[in-house]
Structures are given as structure tokens and as C-alpha cells.
Design a protein around this motif. Structure first.
Motif: not given
Length: 391
Positions: A179-180, A183, A187, A199-200, A203
Motif C-alpha cells: 500500500r505504501t 501511494e 503521489a 494505482g486506484q 489500492l
């Protein structure tokens, strides 16, 4: 059983004695014939007054009187034999019943010990043992076998506890790392729209995996029993959960009404909070815009959660408490979760020696009730007022 068998044996013995005596004691005709002919010597003393005083020339009358006396004596003797034997049999049967009960009670005392130990056993109290003392008989062998089985069960539960503890760390850590990384990648200002969409999606998948693993771990923990226990205010746990789900209720367009009375239970606060959270989330997710959820805490049932929504067939309600069972499989998995919510509720309720049940509402939705044993301690008599959350 002992008394009945003794009574049957006594009746058989009484009948045998009666038949033997009846065949042994002579009848009036035979003994009088012997007396009159002089073959049997003098008549018995009890017949002497009836036989001797008769004139010598009235032998027929004397024989008749003697025969009647002997028949009377014989009948009286057999009747007294039956009465005395019956009284003796009843008394002996009563004594046999008492002695049989005392003997059976003493002989079955180890069985009661085994039963009492088995009733006190639980996943959190597998350290209890019978440790029966006495001769090496069948009951001692049964108790030792039971103790050996408990040793194996305790070892298996301990191994499962260690596995759950290790899995809790080993499974969560890589998901948190994933998850990190996702994200951080999202970013990046130079990330393309395709990367952001990917990415969405990742996640979302990662979040669902975390929920699934968390649900499995909680289910495994609750199935093992309660490790830590203590007094828990159920109404305060429910109030805390409702405050944390206020935003979800507003987002879903659902009105949440709570009627909370002071209720003290004995158990694990973390598991009880998870139970309440799963019920409230289930009531919100399977609702409809403009619907409602009513949460009540009282004496019995300890907790009731009622929600509106789609009509639920009565025949599918029991299956909703099975793992990975959903009412409508066409619904999005991301919204419905992993299908472990009500399974965890049932497992946590059983761990607290309670019972959970569900029934469909007439207008749609479910009414789920949880019965929990409580602590009869003095609480504040004032009930919390009804509170409305959401829209």
C-alpha cells in the motif's frame, strides 16, 4: 435396574418355595387315612382334641373331622407362608434398592467427575484435568484417556494461537508495504492517468485483501475462545461504534437510531467492539437511501440491530452466518467485503457463551438479536436517551 432384578429373583424364589412346600405338606385325605389305619402313629397334637374324643364306633365321623382339621391347618400354613414371604420380599427389595443406589452412586462417582470437568472445559480453559485416583479399572482408564485427549487438544490450540499471532504480523506487513509503494507511486507528479487508475485499482484490491485477512484472523481468534476477559459496558461500546460510523451513515443516506440502556457483560472488549461494528456495517451496507437502522441495548436480548432494505427470504437467513456467504452474489465485492461479517458475529457470540439469531423484517431488511450472559451488578438506573445519527 438392580432393584428390579432382585425383585424378579425374589418372586421366582417365592414361587419355588411355595411349590415345594405345597408338594411337601400332605393333604387331609392322606394323613387321616394313615392315622385311622394306625400307620402314622398318634395324630398331631393340634388335631388330638378333634380326633380322640370321638366315640370308637363312629369312625366315619372322626375321619371327617380330622380331614377338615388337617385341610384347615394346611390352608392356614400356606397362607401364612405367602404373607410372611411377601412381607420379607418387600422388605428385602427396599433394602436392595437402598444398597443398590448407594453402590451405584459410589461406583459412578468418577463418571460425574468426568462430566463436570467436560462441562467446564472451553478453548480458554483446556488446562483442566480429571486426575482420577483409584484402582486401575474401566473408569480409571476412561479418565486417563480423557486427560490424554485434553493434552492433545491443548497442544493443538496452543499451536493455532501461535500461528494466528505469527500470521497476524507476517500477512499484514507485506500488504502495508504494498500500500505504501502504491501511494508513493501515485503521489509522483509525473504519474500518467493510466498509472493513477491502476494505482486506484491496486489500492482497492489491497484494501479488500487487508479486510479479508483481518476478518480471518478475528474469526480464528474468536474460535479459540476468550484469552482476556473482564467486565465490559456493552452500551458504551455500542455508542463508540455508532459515533465512528456516523460519517458512513450520512454517506449512505441512512438514519441511525440508538436506544441504549446500561448493560454490563463479561468478555473481551476488542471482540465485542468487532461484533458491534460488523452488525452496524452490515446494517448500513445492506440498506437503501432514506432507510433506517435501529440499535438497541437492553437486558435480553443484550443487543438488537434492525435495518431496512431489500426483502430477505426466510430460508436463506441461517446461511448468512456461514463464512463467505452473501445474500446477493451479484453485488460488488468491494462493497460487501469478504463475506465474513456475520460469521465473525456468530463466532464472537459463541466465545462469550451467547446466542445470535436473525429474522427478516416484513418490509425488508433484517432484525439481528444477540443474547449474552450479563453481570448482575448495580448500574446507573437512568437509560441513555435515544440518539439519532446520519441523515
Amino acid at each position: 435396574m438392580f432393584s428390579g432384578l432382585f425383585l424378579l429373583a425374589g418372586l421366582a424364589l417365592l414361587l419355588i418355595n411355595y411349590v415345594v412346600v405345597n408338594e411337601t405338606v400332605p393333604d387331609g385325605t392322606g394323613i387321616v387315612s394313615e392315622v385311622v389305619s394306625g400307620e402314622a402313629g398318634a395324630p398331631p397334637p393340634e388335631m388330638y382334641d378333634q380326633v380322640v374324643p370321638a366315640p370308637r364306633d363312629s369312625g366315619q365321623f372322626t375321619t371327617k373331622v380330622a380331614r377338615t382339621a388337617v385341610e384347615t391347618f394346611r390352608t392356614s400354613t400356606m397362607r401364612q407362608l405367602l404373607i410372611a414371604s411377601g412381607i420379607a420380599l418387600v422388605g428385602a427389595a427396599a433394602i436392595a434398592a437402598l444398597l443398590g443406589w448407594l453402590t451405584a452412586r459410589r461406583a459412578l462417582r468418577p463418571v460425574h467427575t468426568i462430566t463436570a470437568t467436560a462441562r467446564r472445559l472451553g478453548a480458554e480453559s483446556l488446562d483442566r484435568r480429571i486426575n482420577l485416583d483409584g484402582p486401575q479399572d474401566e473408569l480409571k482408564e476412561l479418565a486417563d484417556t480423557f486427560d490424554g485427549m485434553l493434552d492433545r487438544l491443548a497442544a493443538a490450540f496452543e499451536g493455532q494461537r501461535r500461528f494466528v499471532a505469527n500470521a497476524s504480523h507476517e500477512l499484514r506487513t507485506p500488504l502495508a508495504v504494498q500500500r505504501t509503494l502504491i501511494e508513493v507511486a501515485m503521489a509522483d507528479p509525473t504519474a500518467s492517468p493510466e498509472l493513477l487508475r491502476l494505482g486506484q485499482h491496486l489500492l482497492h484490491t489491497n484494501e479488500r485483501s487487508e479486510r479479508l485477512i483481518e476478518g480471518l484472523l478475528v474469526l480464528a481468534r474468536s474460535d479459540q475462545g476468550l484469552v482476556s476477559q473482564g467486565p465490559v459496558r456493552l452500551d458504551e461500546v455500542v455508542a463508540s461504534v455508532l459515533r465512528s460510523t456516523g460519517g458512513m451513515a450520512a454517506e449512505q443516506g441512512v438514519t441511525v437510531v440508538s436506544r441504549l440502556e446500561p448493560r454490563l457483560v463479561f468478555g473481551d472488549q476488542v471482540l465485542l467492539e468487532r461484533l458491534v461494528t460488523n452488525l452496524v456495517h452490515n446494517a448500513l451496507h445492506h440498506n437503501e437511501p432514506g432507510g433506517s437502522v435501529v440499535v438497541e441495548v437492553g437486558d435480553q436480548p443484550a443487543l438488537t440491530v434492525t435495518n431496512t432494505g431489500a426483502v430477505v427470504p426466510a430460508d436463506v437467513v441461517p446461511g448468512l452466518f456461514e463464512p463467505f456467504r452473501r445474500l446477493d452474489r451479484s453485488r460488488r465485492a468491494g462493497r460487501d467485503g469478504a463475506g465474513l461479517g456475520l460469521s465473525i458475529v456468530r463466532s464472537v457470540t459463541r466465545a462469550h457463551r451467547g446466542v445470535v439469531s436473525a429474522e427478516p423484517n416484513l418490509g425488508g431488511g433484517l432484525r439481528i438479536t444477540v443474547h449474552l450472559p450479563g453481570l448482575h451488578r448495580a448500574l446507573s438506573p437512568a437509560s441513555a436517551p435515544a440518539e439519532t445519527l446520519g441523515v
